[in-house]
Design an enzyme around this catalytic site. Sequence first.
Site, PDB file in Angstrom:
ATOM      1  N   SER A 126       0.840  -1.201   0.000  1.00 39.61           N
ATOM      2  CA  SER A 126       0.000   0.000   0.000  1.00 39.61           C
ATOM      3  C   SER A 126       0.870   1.243   0.000  1.00 39.61           C
ATOM      4  O   SER A 126       1.981   1.239   0.555  1.00 39.61           O
ATOM      5  CB  SER A 126      -0.856  -0.026   1.271  1.00 39.61           C
ATOM      6  OG  SER A 126      -1.424   1.231   1.507  1.00 39.61           O
ATOM      7  N   TYR A 150      -1.450  -1.376  10.873  1.00 38.39           N
ATOM      8  CA  TYR A 150      -1.736  -1.843   9.511  1.00 38.39           C
ATOM      9  C   TYR A 150      -0.562  -1.509   8.593  1.00 38.39           C
ATOM     10  O   TYR A 150      -0.025  -2.387   7.896  1.00 38.39           O
ATOM     11  CB  TYR A 150      -3.036  -1.205   8.976  1.00 38.39           C
ATOM     12  CG  TYR A 150      -3.215  -1.411   7.493  1.00 38.39           C
ATOM     13  CD1 TYR A 150      -3.520  -2.675   6.987  1.00 38.39           C
ATOM     14  CD2 TYR A 150      -3.046  -0.360   6.581  1.00 38.39           C
ATOM     15  CE1 TYR A 150      -3.657  -2.875   5.610  1.00 38.39           C
ATOM     16  CE2 TYR A 150      -3.188  -0.557   5.223  1.00 38.39           C
ATOM     17  CZ  TYR A 150      -3.502  -1.816   4.738  1.00 38.39           C
ATOM     18  OH  TYR A 150      -3.623  -2.017   3.382  1.00 38.39           O
ATOM     19  N   LYS A 154       2.376  -4.000   6.644  1.00 41.30           N
ATOM     20  CA  LYS A 154       2.741  -4.006   5.209  1.00 41.30           C
ATOM     21  C   LYS A 154       4.247  -3.816   5.045  1.00 41.30           C
ATOM     22  O   LYS A 154       4.893  -4.497   4.242  1.00 41.30           O
ATOM     23  CB  LYS A 154       1.987  -2.894   4.461  1.00 41.30           C
ATOM     24  CG  LYS A 154       0.493  -3.131   4.334  1.00 41.30           C
ATOM     25  CD  LYS A 154       0.184  -4.290   3.405  1.00 41.30           C
ATOM     26  CE  LYS A 154      -1.278  -4.666   3.399  1.00 41.30           C
ATOM     27  NZ  LYS A 154      -1.557  -5.955   2.772  1.00 41.30           N
TER      28      LYS A 154
HETATM   29  P1  NAD Z   1     -10.968  -7.285   1.271  1.00 41.43           P
HETATM   30  O1  NAD Z   1     -11.180  -7.310   2.738  1.00 41.43           O
HETATM   31  O2  NAD Z   1     -12.117  -6.983   0.387  1.00 41.43           O
HETATM   32  O3  NAD Z   1     -10.340  -8.672   0.798  1.00 41.43           O
HETATM   33  C1  NAD Z   1      -9.476  -9.437   1.616  1.00 41.43           C
HETATM   34  C2  NAD Z   1      -9.963 -10.875   1.572  1.00 41.43           C
HETATM   35  O4  NAD Z   1      -9.087 -11.673   2.369  1.00 41.43           O
HETATM   36  C3  NAD Z   1     -11.373 -11.065   2.144  1.00 41.43           C
HETATM   37  O5  NAD Z   1     -12.144 -11.808   1.237  1.00 41.43           O
HETATM   38  C4  NAD Z   1     -11.166 -11.820   3.462  1.00 41.43           C
HETATM   39  O6  NAD Z   1     -12.224 -12.684   3.738  1.00 41.43           O
HETATM   40  C5  NAD Z   1      -9.854 -12.552   3.166  1.00 41.43           C
HETATM   41  N1  NAD Z   1      -9.033 -12.858   4.354  1.00 41.43           N
HETATM   42  C6  NAD Z   1      -8.670 -12.022   5.357  1.00 41.43           C
HETATM   43  N2  NAD Z   1      -7.882 -12.658   6.231  1.00 41.43           N
HETATM   44  C7  NAD Z   1      -7.723 -13.928   5.766  1.00 41.43           C
HETATM   45  C8  NAD Z   1      -7.016 -15.062   6.228  1.00 41.43           C
HETATM   46  N3  NAD Z   1      -6.306 -15.023   7.374  1.00 41.43           N
HETATM   47  N4  NAD Z   1      -7.080 -16.208   5.501  1.00 41.43           N
HETATM   48  C9  NAD Z   1      -7.809 -16.268   4.373  1.00 41.43           C
HETATM   49  N5  NAD Z   1      -8.498 -15.218   3.887  1.00 41.43           N
HETATM   50  C10 NAD Z   1      -8.458 -14.063   4.575  1.00 41.43           C
HETATM   51  O7  NAD Z   1      -9.761  -6.258   1.008  1.00 41.43           O
HETATM   52  P2  NAD Z   1      -9.227  -5.669  -0.369  1.00 41.43           P
HETATM   53  O8  NAD Z   1      -9.601  -4.238  -0.416  1.00 41.43           O
HETATM   54  O9  NAD Z   1      -9.574  -6.539  -1.505  1.00 41.43           O
HETATM   55  O10 NAD Z   1      -7.666  -5.713  -0.093  1.00 41.43           O
HETATM   56  C11 NAD Z   1      -6.860  -6.781  -0.530  1.00 41.43           C
HETATM   57  C12 NAD Z   1      -5.429  -6.535  -0.100  1.00 41.43           C
HETATM   58  O11 NAD Z   1      -4.976  -5.306  -0.640  1.00 41.43           O
HETATM   59  C13 NAD Z   1      -5.245  -6.444   1.416  1.00 41.43           C
HETATM   60  O12 NAD Z   1      -4.030  -7.090   1.756  1.00 41.43           O
HETATM   61  C14 NAD Z   1      -5.130  -4.951   1.665  1.00 41.43           C
HETATM   62  O13 NAD Z   1      -4.366  -4.653   2.795  1.00 41.43           O
HETATM   63  C15 NAD Z   1      -4.444  -4.487   0.393  1.00 41.43           C
HETATM   64  N6  NAD Z   1      -4.721  -3.081   0.083  1.00 41.43           N
HETATM   65  C16 NAD Z   1      -6.015  -2.677  -0.051  1.00 41.43           C
HETATM   66  C17 NAD Z   1      -6.287  -1.338  -0.299  1.00 41.43           C
HETATM   67  C18 NAD Z   1      -7.713  -0.850  -0.438  1.00 41.43           C
HETATM   68  O14 NAD Z   1      -7.940   0.350  -0.417  1.00 41.43           O
HETATM   69  N7  NAD Z   1      -8.707  -1.697  -0.602  1.00 41.43           N
HETATM   70  C19 NAD Z   1      -5.225  -0.423  -0.437  1.00 41.43           C
HETATM   71  C20 NAD Z   1      -3.934  -0.892  -0.311  1.00 41.43           C
HETATM   72  C21 NAD Z   1      -3.680  -2.231  -0.051  1.00 41.43           C
HETATM   73  C1  UD1 Z   2      -7.027   4.973   3.880  1.00 39.27           C
HETATM   74  C2  UD1 Z   2      -6.040   4.463   4.890  1.00 39.27           C
HETATM   75  C3  UD1 Z   2      -4.851   3.872   4.140  1.00 39.27           C
HETATM   76  C4  UD1 Z   2      -5.325   2.778   3.170  1.00 39.27           C
HETATM   77  C5  UD1 Z   2      -6.349   3.426   2.228  1.00 39.27           C
HETATM   78  C6  UD1 Z   2      -6.897   2.474   1.230  1.00 39.27           C
HETATM   79  C7  UD1 Z   2      -6.362   5.920   6.848  1.00 39.27           C
HETATM   80  C8  UD1 Z   2      -5.760   6.988   7.702  1.00 39.27           C
HETATM   81  N1  UD1 Z   2      -5.628   5.557   5.747  1.00 39.27           N
HETATM   82  O1  UD1 Z   2      -6.382   5.926   3.086  1.00 39.27           O
HETATM   83  O2  UD1 Z   2      -3.927   3.320   5.041  1.00 39.27           O
HETATM   84  O3  UD1 Z   2      -4.247   2.251   2.443  1.00 39.27           O
HETATM   85  O4  UD1 Z   2      -7.426   3.948   3.016  1.00 39.27           O
HETATM   86  O5  UD1 Z   2      -7.829   1.605   1.791  1.00 39.27           O
HETATM   87  O6  UD1 Z   2      -7.415   5.387   7.138  1.00 39.27           O
HETATM   88  N2  UD1 Z   2     -12.571  11.241   3.781  1.00 39.27           N
HETATM   89  C9  UD1 Z   2     -13.576  12.105   4.194  1.00 39.27           C
HETATM   90  N3  UD1 Z   2     -14.700  11.563   4.744  1.00 39.27           N
HETATM   91  C10 UD1 Z   2     -14.885  10.212   4.905  1.00 39.27           C
HETATM   92  C11 UD1 Z   2     -13.847   9.339   4.458  1.00 39.27           C
HETATM   93  C12 UD1 Z   2     -12.704   9.888   3.917  1.00 39.27           C
HETATM   94  O7  UD1 Z   2     -13.452  13.316   4.079  1.00 39.27           O
HETATM   95  O8  UD1 Z   2     -15.915   9.792   5.415  1.00 39.27           O
HETATM   96  C13 UD1 Z   2     -11.369  11.821   3.155  1.00 39.27           C
HETATM   97  C14 UD1 Z   2     -10.076  11.514   3.885  1.00 39.27           C
HETATM   98  O9  UD1 Z   2      -9.818  12.461   4.887  1.00 39.27           O
HETATM   99  C15 UD1 Z   2      -9.069  11.538   2.729  1.00 39.27           C
HETATM  100  C16 UD1 Z   2      -9.882  11.038   1.525  1.00 39.27           C
HETATM  101  O10 UD1 Z   2     -11.250  11.235   1.872  1.00 39.27           O
HETATM  102  O11 UD1 Z   2      -8.659  12.852   2.472  1.00 39.27           O
HETATM  103  C17 UD1 Z   2      -9.667   9.568   1.220  1.00 39.27           C
HETATM  104  O12 UD1 Z   2      -9.904   8.817   2.407  1.00 39.27           O
HETATM  105  P1  UD1 Z   2      -9.917   7.213   2.400  1.00 39.27           P
HETATM  106  O13 UD1 Z   2     -10.808   6.725   1.331  1.00 39.27           O
HETATM  107  O14 UD1 Z   2     -10.211   6.774   3.801  1.00 39.27           O
HETATM  108  O15 UD1 Z   2      -8.447   6.818   1.991  1.00 39.27           O
HETATM  109  P2  UD1 Z   2      -7.037   7.246   2.641  1.00 39.27           P
HETATM  110  O16 UD1 Z   2      -7.204   8.103   3.833  1.00 39.27           O
HETATM  111  O17 UD1 Z   2      -6.195   7.781   1.553  1.00 39.27           O
END
Ligand code: NAD
Ligand code: UD1
Length: 340
Positions: A126, A150, A154
């Site tokens: 991330s 978190y 990572k």
């Molecule tokens: P998500 O929660 O939708 O998907 C994660 C999946 O992993 C889920 O289906 C959950 O059931 C499964 N899971 C969790 N723990 C598990 C375990 N111990 N064993 C087996 N399955 C397990 O999340 P996502 O948004 O699809 O994110 C996927 C990956 O990307 C994560 O590692 C997350 O940290 C990373 N990531 C996500 C974002 C984002 O904004 N969504 C941003 C940066 C990184």
């Molecule tokens: C968040 C996580 C980050 C993670 C990313 C993707 C935090 C501090 N950071 O990032 O670690 O990798 O999600 O899942 O949680 N906002 C509002 N109102 C809301 C929600 C968000 O104003 O109800 C604003 C936030 O202040 C930010 C922007 O929207 O400026 C995006 O927020 P968000 O979607 O939560 O993502 P990140 O903060 O970038």
Amino acid sequence: MSSFILVTGGTGYIGSHTTVALQQAGHQVLILDNLSNSSVSVLDAIAAISGQRPDFIEGDIRDATVLARVFCDYRIDAVMHFAGLKAVGESVQFPLRYYDNNVHGSLQLLSAMQTANVRTFIFSSSATVYGDPQFLPLTEDHPLSSTNPYGHSKLMVEEILANLYQSEDYWRIARLRYFNPVGAHSSGLIGEAPQGIPNNLMPFVAQVATGTREHLQVFGNDYDTPDGTGVRDYIHVQDLADGHVAALKHCLNSASELLTVNLGTGIGYSVLEMVKAFERTSDTSIAYKIAPRRPGDIAACWADTLLAEQTLGWKAQKGIQEMCDDAWRWQRHFASREKP
Ligand code: NAD
Ligand code: UD1
């Protein structure tokens, strides 16, 4: 060439879109997911889009017995590792849960791969690993830091992967640093289904548009940004999925690799710009109130995308209007399905 890919967390948000992209690129997929944050019905939706139902095992990546069975029963060529927990606030409250799932889980998976001699690994990292940006756009060599469990989990896995590669350089590893994944599949069949109150901006905005939530809280309008609200690099989840397919291809064509690359668009949009874009898409007015800054938030963040373009030949294609259109299509489909 067709490969067999183990996708951990494949019924989740990013994993499900990547499964579809892998299938459409000709690969076969086995999903391992414990369904802690997803539903088994996602498999039907994947099959409806791609015409192919992925193999599925309900299990936990921390369970060595399950992993041994997976690698014994299937000839896995590569692993894409999405399984993990991802809520920053929750990680502060329950740090051990986060280190157990994200760090211990990754260790178990890597150990099982080592035993089975599977050495191609794509990791969901991330942009949170950059901490508070010292310069923009964020290049991959920007200093790293973390302010919560978190983010630290990572960073720890990124370091474990570097150590592993140093010890045995026949590993092929990609550490993919996602910016802000949003949107949903253009079919409207898969998307993000957060449990409870969404933490992230886009799912919250979508729920205000459907009337599920009364108004959005905009966390801070006094940042040093053009309109004072936070700026982020939002990337369509289908572009992100295609980035994974490109990273896989790159790794499979390399004898040895430790690649660290940003997956973003290189463009930052503010909270209010996202709200306006969603209003255009949904033809609704999104009520919002200015609230105090959210603790731990940064002002602005966007990716330098050059390395991804040069090494993977990949570049995000979809703009914010498409992100909003697809998020809205999914929201209406999902919200209507959830009604009793
Ligand atoms: P998500 O929660 O939708 O998907 C994660 C999946 O992993 C889920 O289906 C959950 O059931 C499964 N899971 C969790 N723990 C598990 C375990 N111990 N064993 C087996 N399955 C397990 O999340 P996502 O948004 O699809 O994110 C996927 C990956 O990307 C994560 O590692 C997350 O940290 C990373 N990531 C996500 C974002 C984002 O904004 N969504 C941003 C940066 C990184
Ligand atoms: C968040 C996580 C980050 C993670 C990313 C993707 C935090 C501090 N950071 O990032 O670690 O990798 O999600 O899942 O949680 N906002 C509002 N109102 C809301 C929600 C968000 O104003 O109800 C604003 C936030 O202040 C930010 C922007 O929207 O400026 C995006 O927020 P968000 O979607 O939560 O993502 P990140 O903060 O970038």
